[in-house]
Design an enzyme around this catalytic site. Structure first.
Site, PDB file in Angstrom:
ATOM      1  N   ARG A 178      -7.151 -17.732  -9.477  1.00 62.02           N
ATOM      2  CA  ARG A 178      -7.890 -17.073  -8.408  1.00 62.02           C
ATOM      3  C   ARG A 178      -8.977 -16.194  -9.011  1.00 62.02           C
ATOM      4  NH1 ARG A 178      -3.059 -15.375  -4.285  1.00 62.02           N
ATOM      5  NH2 ARG A 178      -4.779 -14.714  -2.952  1.00 62.02           N
ATOM      6  N   ARG A 229      -5.148 -24.270   0.803  1.00 63.12           N
ATOM      7  CA  ARG A 229      -4.436 -24.358   2.083  1.00 63.12           C
ATOM      8  C   ARG A 229      -5.070 -25.354   3.043  1.00 63.12           C
ATOM      9  NH1 ARG A 229      -2.735 -17.937   2.725  1.00 63.12           N
ATOM     10  NH2 ARG A 229      -0.851 -18.136   1.443  1.00 63.12           N
ATOM     11  N   LYS A 262      -6.076 -19.788  -2.340  1.00 62.58           N
ATOM     12  CA  LYS A 262      -4.849 -19.032  -2.109  1.00 62.58           C
ATOM     13  C   LYS A 262      -3.742 -19.604  -3.001  1.00 62.58           C
ATOM     14  CE  LYS A 262      -6.428 -16.232   1.105  1.00 62.58           C
ATOM     15  NZ  LYS A 262      -6.414 -14.760   0.953  1.00 62.58           N
ATOM     16  N   ASP A 314      -5.250 -15.036   6.460  1.00 63.47           N
ATOM     17  CA  ASP A 314      -3.845 -15.442   6.340  1.00 63.47           C
ATOM     18  C   ASP A 314      -3.365 -16.248   7.546  1.00 63.47           C
ATOM     19  OD1 ASP A 314      -3.526 -14.390   3.839  1.00 63.47           O
ATOM     20  OD2 ASP A 314      -2.618 -12.512   4.520  1.00 63.47           O
ATOM     21  N   ARG A 345       2.968 -19.788   3.378  1.00 63.64           N
ATOM     22  CA  ARG A 345       2.376 -19.940   4.704  1.00 63.64           C
ATOM     23  C   ARG A 345       2.268 -21.407   5.109  1.00 63.64           C
ATOM     24  NH1 ARG A 345       1.459 -14.921   6.224  1.00 63.64           N
ATOM     25  NH2 ARG A 345       0.837 -13.422   4.629  1.00 63.64           N
ATOM     26  N   SER A 391     -12.764 -11.292  -1.340  1.00 63.79           N
ATOM     27  CA  SER A 391     -11.507 -10.677  -0.918  1.00 63.79           C
ATOM     28  C   SER A 391     -11.624  -9.158  -0.832  1.00 63.79           C
ATOM     29  CB  SER A 391     -10.394 -11.047  -1.897  1.00 63.79           C
ATOM     30  OG  SER A 391      -9.213 -10.334  -1.596  1.00 63.79           O
ATOM     31  N   SER A 392     -11.107  -8.594   0.247  1.00 64.52           N
ATOM     32  CA  SER A 392     -11.094  -7.141   0.404  1.00 64.52           C
ATOM     33  C   SER A 392     -10.142  -6.473  -0.573  1.00 64.52           C
ATOM     34  CB  SER A 392     -10.680  -6.778   1.836  1.00 64.52           C
ATOM     35  OG  SER A 392      -9.340  -7.175   2.087  1.00 64.52           O
ATOM     36  N   GLN A 393      -9.299  -7.244  -1.265  1.00 62.58           N
ATOM     37  CA  GLN A 393      -8.368  -6.659  -2.231  1.00 62.58           C
ATOM     38  C   GLN A 393      -9.111  -5.935  -3.346  1.00 62.58           C
ATOM     39  OE1 GLN A 393      -6.176 -10.169  -3.291  1.00 62.58           O
ATOM     40  NE2 GLN A 393      -4.770 -10.008  -1.573  1.00 62.58           N
ATOM     41  N   ARG A 438       0.817  -1.213   0.000  1.00 64.77           N
ATOM     42  CA  ARG A 438       0.000   0.000   0.000  1.00 64.77           C
ATOM     43  C   ARG A 438       0.849   1.260   0.000  1.00 64.77           C
ATOM     44  NH1 ARG A 438      -2.636  -4.263   1.954  1.00 64.77           N
ATOM     45  NH2 ARG A 438      -4.927  -4.312   1.917  1.00 64.77           N
TER      46      ARG A 438
END
EC number: 2.5.1.19
Length: 422
Positions: free
Chosen positions: A119, A332, A328, A301, A374, A160-162, A25
């Site tokens: 995605r 996951r 992801k 995450d 992750r 997704s908040s993206q 950001r």
């Protein structure tokens, strides 16, 4: 790269690495500003490098040097890239830059690697369709053409908040005011708060009323100097290790951070972890841990490391709203199920709910990293917490977000050996 982790005695202090979320950001805001910004504590992970490449494709200049980024912004005058924009495997880069690239008003191609182009981008696809703009996606690339027009936008809050952050970053540059309405349930709101904080730091204003954002147009990002705060999502890995083993201190975190992943410390406290506050973090001492019920809606995450935490808690840990973990860098949930089973544990999943019971783990010579940073880090913590030897393939995946993860584990006393190139 294959990593071998031997039985180890881990203890000491570890400073959280810079936040990848905030680095994205701050770099984007600096790249959109007119003038030079200097951002300290920038970790050149693969995802951050992807964002730097995308900014340069838009006309900014980004120089990374010794943990610092020197950014000469484009002043909001976005130029169409000469060629395709390579987003690597970074979902943040892809989704943040789609609205910005659309502002160029010319056809643009975006490339991705790994599972990135698998995605879903349905939110943007529908948005472009409503404005009569081209937008198409294949397994290899995404193509679009703008420009987006100012006005009213509606985005589902349960994805997704993206997508929301991507629009918030781009809409202030348009020639007119916009309103962004997020339909409930509004998940991952903390990530949107990070975006708004970064924008405000660079002089761009957005007014929020509930789930509605009022965005004045014709704004300009102003250059500034700053630093990236510590990463709560990465701090979760040594924090869980400390809660299980004791003798570990995690520092480098901003006390007033907007990061939703700071909830890891509340979760550990509910589990009965022995925690003492220290400046910028927590010191952990060994205490018996108990299972709790966890809502992952605002902290997806944390999914893999929370599954590991459940293996060391008495009772059944229930992790709800975990469905987004399926799309992801890997699936996951499936990845953790497969690898934890090799360690002697068991993870059950039904719909968006994951259940983990405490287990006695054993070593494993053939763990797979699933090309997921992750997953690799979570399996490393599982091995160190259980004090069992393991070998993990595809361990180079940590370079996506925390390039020196294994050397930092070595600083805590972990016996880690690498075999192969990164």
């Amino acid at each position: 790269m294959r990593v071998t982790i031997e039985r180890s005695r881990v203890f000491g202090t570890l400073e959280a690495p810079p936040s990848k979320s905030m680095a994205h950001r701050l770099l984007i805001c600096a790249g959109l500003a007119e003038g030079r910004s200097v951002i300290d504590r920038v970790d050149p992970s693969q995802d951050v490098l992807a964002t730097a490449r995308a900014l340069e494709a838009l006309g900014a200049r980004v120089r990374l040097e010794e943990g610092r980024a020197v950014v000469d912004g484009c002043g909001g005058r976005l130029t169409a890239p000469d060629g395709p924009v390579d987003c690597g495997e970074s979902g943040s880069t892809l989704r943040f830059f789609i609205p910005l690239l659309a502002s160029c008003g010319r056809p643009v191609r975006l490339l991705g690697h790994g599972r990135l182009m698998q995605r879903p981008q349905d939110v943007y696809a529908r948005l472009f369709e409503r404005q009569g703009l081209p937008f198409s996606q294949t397994q290899q690339e995404l193509t679009l053409c703008g420009p987006l027009r100012p006005g009213e936008y509606r985005v589902e809050g349960g994805v997704s908040s993206q997508f929301i952050s991507g629009l918030l970053l781009a809409l202030p540059l348009l020639d007119g005011d916009s309103v962004l309405q997020v339909t409930p349930p509004f998940e991952s709101q903390s990530y949107v708060a990070l975006t708004l904080r970064a924008m405000a730091d660079f002089g761009v204003s957005v007014r929020r009323e509930g789930n509605t954002f009022f965005i004045p147009g014709n704004q300009r990002y102003r250059p500034r100097n700053g630093a990236v705060e510590g990463d709560a999502s990465q701090a979760a890995f040594p924090a869980v290790l400390g809660a299980v083993k004791g003798g570990i201190t995690v520092t480098g975190l901003r006390e007033d951070s907007c990061q939703g992943d700071r909830v890891i410390f509340d979760i550990l406290r509910r589990c009965g972890a022995g925690m003492t506050a220290v400046p910028g973090g927590w010191r952990f001492e060994k205490q018996p841990l108990r299972a709790v019920d966890i809502d992952l809606a605002d902290c997806p995450d944390l999914g893999p490391i929370l599954m590991v935490l459940g293996l060391f808690c008495e009772g059944e840990t229930v992790i709800r709203n975990a469905g987004r973990l399926r799309v992801k860098e890997s699936d996951r949930i499936a990845a953790m199920q497969q690898e934890v089973e090799k360690l002697g544990g068991r993870i059950e999943a039904e719909g968006g709910t994951v259940r983990v019971r405490g287990a006695s783990l054993h070593g494993a010579p053939d763990l797979a990293g699933h090309n997921d940073h992750r997953v690799v880090m979570a399996l490393t913590v599982a091995a160190l917490a259980a004090d069992v030897p393991v070998c993990i393939q595809e361990a180079e995946a940590v370079r996506k977000s925390w390039p020196d993860f294994f050397s930092r584990m070595q600083q805590l006393g972990a016996e880690v050996k690498t075999d192969g190139t990164t």
